[in-house]
Structure formats: C-alpha cells, structure tokens
Design a protein around this motif. Structure first.
Motif, short mmCIF file in Angstrom:
data_model
loop_
_atom_site.label_atom_id
_atom_site.label_comp_id
_atom_site.label_asym_id
_atom_site.label_seq_id
_atom_site.Cartn_x
_atom_site.Cartn_y
_atom_site.Cartn_z
N ASN A 277 0.71 -1.22 0.07
CA ASN A 277 0.12 -0.06 0.05
C ASN A 277 0.93 1.21 -0.01
O ASN A 277 0.53 2.22 -0.62
CB ASN A 277 -0.94 0.05 1.04
CG ASN A 277 -1.84 -1.11 1.15
OD1 ASN A 277 -2.21 -1.51 0.03
ND2 ASN A 277 -2.85 -1.38 2.25
N LYS A 281 0.82 4.31 -2.93
CA LYS A 281 0.58 5.61 -2.59
C LYS A 281 1.76 6.42 -3.22
O LYS A 281 1.37 7.52 -3.86
CB LYS A 281 0.42 5.92 -0.92
CG LYS A 281 -0.71 5.10 -0.42
CD LYS A 281 -0.61 5.55 1.12
CE LYS A 281 -1.83 4.88 1.63
NZ LYS A 281 -2.00 5.04 3.12
N LYS A 301 -6.49 -2.82 -9.44
CA LYS A 301 -6.79 -1.55 -9.72
C LYS A 301 -7.76 -0.91 -8.72
O LYS A 301 -7.98 0.14 -8.30
CB LYS A 301 -7.25 -1.48 -11.13
CG LYS A 301 -6.43 -1.49 -12.28
CD LYS A 301 -7.02 -1.53 -13.44
CE LYS A 301 -6.07 -1.81 -14.66
NZ LYS A 301 -6.52 -1.46 -15.99
N GLU A 302 -8.64 -1.81 -8.51
CA GLU A 302 -9.77 -1.46 -7.48
C GLU A 302 -9.11 -1.22 -5.88
O GLU A 302 -9.45 -0.05 -5.41
CB GLU A 302 -11.00 -2.20 -7.10
CG GLU A 302 -11.68 -2.90 -8.18
CD GLU A 302 -11.28 -3.63 -9.56
OE1 GLU A 302 -10.28 -4.09 -9.33
OE2 GLU A 302 -11.73 -3.37 -10.50
N GLN A 303 -8.28 -1.87 -5.72
CA GLN A 303 -7.68 -1.66 -4.47
C GLN A 303 -6.50 -0.46 -4.42
O GLN A 303 -6.50 0.48 -3.51
CB GLN A 303 -6.40 -3.02 -3.97
CG GLN A 303 -7.04 -4.07 -3.51
CD GLN A 303 -6.26 -5.42 -3.58
OE1 GLN A 303 -5.43 -5.43 -4.36
NE2 GLN A 303 -6.57 -6.09 -2.42
N ASN A 305 -7.22 2.23 -6.44
CA ASN A 305 -8.11 3.40 -6.37
C ASN A 305 -8.61 3.79 -5.38
O ASN A 305 -8.86 4.87 -4.84
CB ASN A 305 -9.31 3.21 -7.35
CG ASN A 305 -9.12 3.07 -8.62
OD1 ASN A 305 -8.21 4.19 -9.21
ND2 ASN A 305 -9.65 2.55 -9.65
N ARG A 306 -8.72 2.72 -4.01
CA ARG A 306 -9.23 3.14 -2.97
C ARG A 306 -8.21 3.62 -2.07
O ARG A 306 -8.38 4.24 -0.94
CB ARG A 306 -9.54 1.68 -1.95
CG ARG A 306 -10.99 1.12 -2.58
CD ARG A 306 -11.25 0.15 -1.40
NE ARG A 306 -10.60 -0.91 -1.48
CZ ARG A 306 -10.83 -2.25 -2.15
NH1 ARG A 306 -11.75 -2.16 -2.91
NH2 ARG A 306 -9.87 -3.20 -2.08
N LEU A 307 -6.88 3.59 -2.58
CA LEU A 307 -5.79 4.33 -1.96
C LEU A 307 -5.56 5.73 -2.32
O LEU A 307 -4.97 6.55 -1.55
CB LEU A 307 -4.40 3.69 -2.14
CG LEU A 307 -4.31 2.38 -1.58
CD1 LEU A 307 -3.15 1.74 -1.96
CD2 LEU A 307 -4.27 2.22 0.00
N LYS A 308 -6.52 6.22 -3.38
CA LYS A 308 -6.29 7.69 -3.49
C LYS A 308 -6.94 8.54 -2.64
O LYS A 308 -7.88 8.37 -2.07
CB LYS A 308 -6.98 7.95 -4.90
CG LYS A 308 -6.22 7.24 -6.13
CD LYS A 308 -7.07 7.57 -7.52
CE LYS A 308 -6.33 6.83 -8.73
NZ LYS A 308 -7.09 7.15 -10.05
#
Length: 308
Positions: A277, A281, A301-303, A305-308
């Motif tokens: 993670n 970032k 990609k979903e994981q 995007n959740r870090l944005k």
C-alpha cells in the motif's frame, strides 16, 4: 495385597500359575487346558514335567528358564509361559525358546531329522497383536508358504492368548476353552463359585485355588507373588499416566507453537500488505499509471483506487 480379600488365588501370579498348572497333583488340570488349546490336533492322555531350566551346549551359551515345560504321551513338547509385561522382542523370545525342545530331539550318529511337534503357549496379560478387532484374543501361528497361504510346517506351533481382549460375560460362555480363559482373568474376583463353572475339572481347580487351603509357608509364598504382581501393575499404571501426561504436554506445546506460527504468519502478511500500500501511494503521487502500479505491487486496480 489385593484391594479386597479374595477367596481364590490370582492365577496371573507366578505362585498360583505354577501351583495350578505346574504341579504333579494338578497335572490333569494342565492336560485339560492344553487339550482345549490344541483342539483336534490329537488328545493328550498323559504328560511328564521336564526341567524348566534349559542350558546350551556350552557354559557360555545363553540358557532359557520356562514357566512350565512338559512332554506328552504322544511325544509333543509344550512350553507354557505366563507373561505379564510386554517386551520389545517377545515374539523373538518365543521363537528362541522353541529351539530348545527341537535341539533335545537331535540324535547322535545317523539320524533322519524327524522331529516331534513343539508347542509354545503364551498367556499374555497385555495386547501383543495391535489389531482393530479387539475380540480376536486367540492367535494360532504356524509357518506358511506365503504365495499359497498353505501351512509349510505344522509341527512348530505358537499359541498366544491375549487376556485383555477377552471380555465375554460369564453367562455367555459357550465352551470349556472360554471358561478357562475367563477363570485365568477373573478367578480372584469370585466370592463363591458360579454355577456356570461346573464339572469335574473345575471342581478340582476351585478346590486347589482356595486360599484357605494354603499352609502358612504356601501363604507366605503367595503373598510375595501377589506383591510382585501388584508392583508390576502399579509400574504399568504409572508408565501409562506418564505417557498420557507427556502426550498432553506435547499436544499443548504443539498447539502453542502452532498459534505462535499462525500469529507470526498473519503479522508477516499484514506487513507485506502495508508495504504494498505504501509503495502504491508513492507511485500515485508521482503520477504512475494504475496498470504499472498494479504490475509493480500485485494490487488490483480497485485496491489502488481506494488508496487515492
């Protein structure tokens, strides 16, 4: 002594076993017991006791001491052993002991090697054959040809009785053989003679097995034999308890170790996820594409995007 005062001898003690099966006055009891064992392999009418200590050909040779050693009127040799504790090489010992009656048959001069039958009878106060069928307490062992499963030689016979496996109740006993086994295992528990155990042979057995019939000297010998038997039983119980305790301790240690390993693995997995993670970032801050970040970190990609 036994936990409660018994009326009858414990046949699993050395003194009582030899009194009932190894004395001239009770020879007919041994004959009846052996006839039940050998079944249709020829009835024994008479027998003579042989010296129970057997020496090798030389002084350096190992000797053997049998509990009971006898020869029948039909020239069959019997070794009868009472074994209270399992030994690492008990089967090998049985085979070794059986060689002595074979050797004494050797004749000087010209001899055609014809041998008379040798039977080894082992009465065991433990389980020798670790089989799933706990009802199979009587084992008849002979040399066989492995491919055809046919008996190769029928004059060398080993008979093993595993007393702990015999659990048939008194009222269901069907044969004299079963009655003998029941008596071997349970005689000292009787307060009086059960009606199921009748007959001339058992009349004599109960007479000679009654403790009150012993002389003072015989009573002292029996007490010593009982004490030795009790010591063996206590040692076995202690060994079982220690083995169970060691098993529980090992199970606990393995459980704790498994828990520690599982916790460490979960911690390592969480650390690896945190590291991925953090890398993702930093890559996002530098404007790196989602496709390249996914390839670099293994995240979807979903994981990402959740870090944005």
């Amino acid at each position: 002594m036994e936990k409660q005062r018994s009326k009858y001898l414990n046949l699993l003690t050395d003194y009582a076993f030899k009194r009932i099966f190894g004395s001239e006055s009770c020879k007919d009891l041994l004959i009846d017991f052996l006839n039940e064992l050998i079944e249709d392999q020829g009835r024994i009418i008479q027998l003579k006791y042989l010296p129970n200590e057997q020496l090798g050909k030389n002084e350096e040779d190992r000797k053997a001491i049998f509990d009971i050693y006898c020869q029948t009127d039909c020239n069959k040799y019997f070794i009868v052993e009472l074994q209270k504790v399992r030994q690492a090489y008990f089967k090998e010992r049985s085979i070794y002991y059986s060689t002595f009656p074979l050797q004494v048959q050797a004749q000087k001069g010209k001899w055609n090697f014809r041998l008379n039958p040798v039977y080894t009878v082992a009465i065991l106060d433990f389980v020798l054959f670790d089989e799933e069928n706990n009802e199979d307490y009587f084992h008849n062992v002979k040399l066989i040809e492995e491919r055809t499963n046919q008996v190769f030689y029928d004059k060398l016979v080993y008979k093993y009785l595993e007393l702990p496996k015999f659990n048939k109740p008194l009222h269901l006993l069907e044969t004299n053989f079963e009655r003998w086994i029941y008596l071997l295992k349970n005689l000292p528990t009787f307060k009086n003679r059960p009606p199921e155990l009748q007959g001339k042979i058992f009349d004599k057995l109960f007479q000679y097995a009654e403790i009150e019939q012993l002389t003072n000297k015989e009573m002292e010998e029996y007490k010593k034999s009982i004490l030795e038997y009790s010591d063996i039983q206590d040692a076995l119980e202690y060994a079982k308890e220690k083995a169970a305790e060691a098993g529980r301790k090992k199970g606990l240690e393995e459980g704790l170790e498994e828990g520690r390993e599982k916790g460490l693995e979960e911690g390592r997995e969480e650390g690896r996820e945190e590291e991925k993670n953090n890398i993702a970032k930093k890559c996002l801050q530098k404007g790196i594409s989602l496709e390249d970040i996914a390839e670099l970190t293994g995240l979807t990609k979903e994981q990402i995007n959740r870090l944005k």
